[in-house]
Design an enzyme around this catalytic site. Structure first.
Site, PDB file in Angstrom:
ATOM      1  N   SER A  51       0.848  -1.202   0.000  1.00  0.00           N
ATOM      2  CA  SER A  51       0.000   0.000   0.000  1.00  0.00           C
ATOM      3  C   SER A  51       0.882   1.250   0.000  1.00  0.00           C
ATOM      4  CB  SER A  51      -0.856  -0.017   1.280  1.00  0.00           C
ATOM      5  OG  SER A  51      -1.444   1.244   1.523  1.00  0.00           O
ATOM      6  N   TYR A 104      -3.363  -0.728   9.884  1.00  0.00           N
ATOM      7  CA  TYR A 104      -3.170  -0.915   8.436  1.00  0.00           C
ATOM      8  C   TYR A 104      -1.750  -0.483   8.060  1.00  0.00           C
ATOM      9  CZ  TYR A 104      -4.435  -0.840   3.456  1.00  0.00           C
ATOM     10  OH  TYR A 104      -4.505  -1.081   2.103  1.00  0.00           O
TER      11      TYR A 104
HETATM   12  P1  NAD Z   1     -11.880  -5.134  -1.247  1.00  0.00           P
HETATM   13  O1  NAD Z   1     -12.429  -4.903   0.107  1.00  0.00           O
HETATM   14  O2  NAD Z   1     -12.630  -4.673  -2.458  1.00  0.00           O
HETATM   15  O3  NAD Z   1     -11.540  -6.683  -1.447  1.00  0.00           O
HETATM   16  C1  NAD Z   1     -10.937  -7.460  -0.437  1.00  0.00           C
HETATM   17  C2  NAD Z   1     -11.142  -8.920  -0.770  1.00  0.00           C
HETATM   18  O4  NAD Z   1     -10.678  -9.702   0.346  1.00  0.00           O
HETATM   19  C3  NAD Z   1     -12.601  -9.279  -0.987  1.00  0.00           C
HETATM   20  O5  NAD Z   1     -12.718 -10.252  -1.997  1.00  0.00           O
HETATM   21  C4  NAD Z   1     -13.007  -9.835   0.382  1.00  0.00           C
HETATM   22  O6  NAD Z   1     -14.108 -10.718   0.322  1.00  0.00           O
HETATM   23  C5  NAD Z   1     -11.719 -10.535   0.801  1.00  0.00           C
HETATM   24  N1  NAD Z   1     -11.655 -10.692   2.247  1.00  0.00           N
HETATM   25  C6  NAD Z   1     -11.903  -9.733   3.182  1.00  0.00           C
HETATM   26  N2  NAD Z   1     -11.811 -10.258   4.420  1.00  0.00           N
HETATM   27  C7  NAD Z   1     -11.493 -11.573   4.265  1.00  0.00           C
HETATM   28  C8  NAD Z   1     -11.283 -12.636   5.170  1.00  0.00           C
HETATM   29  N3  NAD Z   1     -11.389 -12.469   6.494  1.00  0.00           N
HETATM   30  N4  NAD Z   1     -10.968 -13.847   4.672  1.00  0.00           N
HETATM   31  C9  NAD Z   1     -10.890 -14.036   3.336  1.00  0.00           C
HETATM   32  N5  NAD Z   1     -11.085 -13.067   2.421  1.00  0.00           N
HETATM   33  C10 NAD Z   1     -11.393 -11.847   2.893  1.00  0.00           C
HETATM   34  O7  NAD Z   1     -10.454  -4.441  -1.210  1.00  0.00           O
HETATM   35  P2  NAD Z   1      -9.368  -4.188  -2.353  1.00  0.00           P
HETATM   36  O8  NAD Z   1      -9.230  -2.734  -2.498  1.00  0.00           O
HETATM   37  O9  NAD Z   1      -9.593  -5.025  -3.545  1.00  0.00           O
HETATM   38  O10 NAD Z   1      -8.082  -4.675  -1.556  1.00  0.00           O
HETATM   39  C11 NAD Z   1      -7.259  -5.739  -1.943  1.00  0.00           C
HETATM   40  C12 NAD Z   1      -5.900  -5.529  -1.339  1.00  0.00           C
HETATM   41  O11 NAD Z   1      -5.345  -4.329  -1.844  1.00  0.00           O
HETATM   42  C13 NAD Z   1      -5.908  -5.381   0.185  1.00  0.00           C
HETATM   43  O12 NAD Z   1      -4.770  -6.027   0.738  1.00  0.00           O
HETATM   44  C14 NAD Z   1      -5.828  -3.890   0.374  1.00  0.00           C
HETATM   45  O13 NAD Z   1      -5.274  -3.539   1.611  1.00  0.00           O
HETATM   46  C15 NAD Z   1      -4.919  -3.523  -0.768  1.00  0.00           C
HETATM   47  N6  NAD Z   1      -4.948  -2.128  -1.168  1.00  0.00           N
HETATM   48  C16 NAD Z   1      -6.091  -1.532  -1.617  1.00  0.00           C
HETATM   49  C17 NAD Z   1      -6.042  -0.196  -1.992  1.00  0.00           C
HETATM   50  C18 NAD Z   1      -7.240   0.546  -2.485  1.00  0.00           C
HETATM   51  O14 NAD Z   1      -7.147   1.754  -2.666  1.00  0.00           O
HETATM   52  N7  NAD Z   1      -8.361  -0.092  -2.733  1.00  0.00           N
HETATM   53  C19 NAD Z   1      -4.861   0.523  -1.901  1.00  0.00           C
HETATM   54  C20 NAD Z   1      -3.730  -0.121  -1.449  1.00  0.00           C
HETATM   55  C21 NAD Z   1      -3.780  -1.430  -1.090  1.00  0.00           C
END
Ligand code: NAD
Length: 257
Positions: free
Chosen positions: A149, A162
């Protein structure tokens, strides 16, 4: 072999976590189009949307259900064993599943600390360890890609667990790379910028915060799952075989400002 084939994932088997939506779904669809079979782990019982989209692409996707907050190291070993049982081997692990909890630092609760650290760091460590052991056993190398991130580089506001977890993901990416490069295993991370997924819904709902963020992104827009998918294919491919321990920002220029 045409040079472009080095970017192909044809015949590869990938385990991706958090595949029901967001970046994990985007990576899954890209991997399938690049020729890989994907086992997708999520706590959602059915991952219908992802299954339907993979089917439309003519690809193969095997959904597995697990709560990655509660999973023990031996549960994670079992996930890897299941992949091998279903598709015969494992070539690529993508540690994507992650959560974020927002609360003022002075009141930040133990629950908000523990749940985030459990899935964003403990699971990443022990699932990577399980995958690495499988790669060593197979003797053909492998690829591990974790989703970090901007808060692997910055402190953030109201999201201390986080920040701690994502800074640690960047750290253990280097630690794993150092010990695994000799087995032809590449361990890297992708640090997405601000992406339009569920993870950032609360931020995007806050008009003034969303405006400040957008104003600071040189690319002038929020990222999409597809923006992360290309780099995730590249890092999983043979073309990236001399990249070890690096966290690649995919952020529309956010860190350059
Ligand atoms: P999201 O919330 O859209 O998706 C997260 C996914 O993880 C979903 O499919 C959810 O069902 C699954 N999940 C959540 N809790 C879970 C659990 N306890 N067990 C199993 N699966 C679980 O989020 P995203 O934005 O797609 O995030 C994906 C990754 O990218 C994460 O690690 C997040 O921290 C990282 N990230 C996101 C952003 C952003 O801006 N969206 C930025 C930097 C990093």
């Amino acid at each position: 072999m045409a040079y472009i084939d080095k970017f192909s994932l044809k015949g590869k088997v990938a385990l991706v976590t958090g595949t029901s939506t967001g970046l994990g779904q985007g990576i899954t669809l890209a991997y399938v189009q690049a020729g890989a079979k994907v086992v997708g782990v999520d706590y959602m019982a059915t991952q219908e949307d992802t299954q339907t989209k993979v089917k439309a692409l003519g690809g193969e996707f095997y959904p597995l259900q697990a709560d990655l907050i509660k999973a023990t190291p031996s549960d994670l070993v079992k996930l890897v064993e299941k992949v091998v049982e279903v598709y015969g081997k494992l070539d690529i692990l993508v540690n994507n599943a992650g959560i974020i909890k927002r609360q003022d630092l002075l009141e930040f609760s133990k629950d908000n600390w523990d749940s985030v650290m459990a899935i964003n760091l403990d699971t990443v460590f022990f699932l990577s360890q399980a995958a690495a052991n499988q790669f060593v056993k197979q003797g053909q190398g492998g690829k591990i890609i974790s989703i970090a991130s901007m808060l692997s580089y910055q402190g953030g506001i109201r999201v201390p667990s986080y920040t701690a977890s994502k800074s640690a993901v960047k750290g253990i990416t280097m630690a794993f790379a150092n010990e695994l490069a000799k087995y032809n295993i590449n361990v890297n991370a992708i640090a997405p910028g601000y992406m339009a997924t569920n993870n950032t819904q609360a931020l995007r709902d806050d008009e003034s915060r969303a405006g400040q963020i957008l104003e600071r992104i040189p690319a002038g827009r929020w990222g999409t799952p597809d923006d992360v998918a290309g780099p995730a294919v590249f890092l999983a491919s043979e073309a990236a075989s001399y990249i070890n321990g690096f966290t690649l920002a995919v952020d529309g220029g956010w860190l350059s400002r």
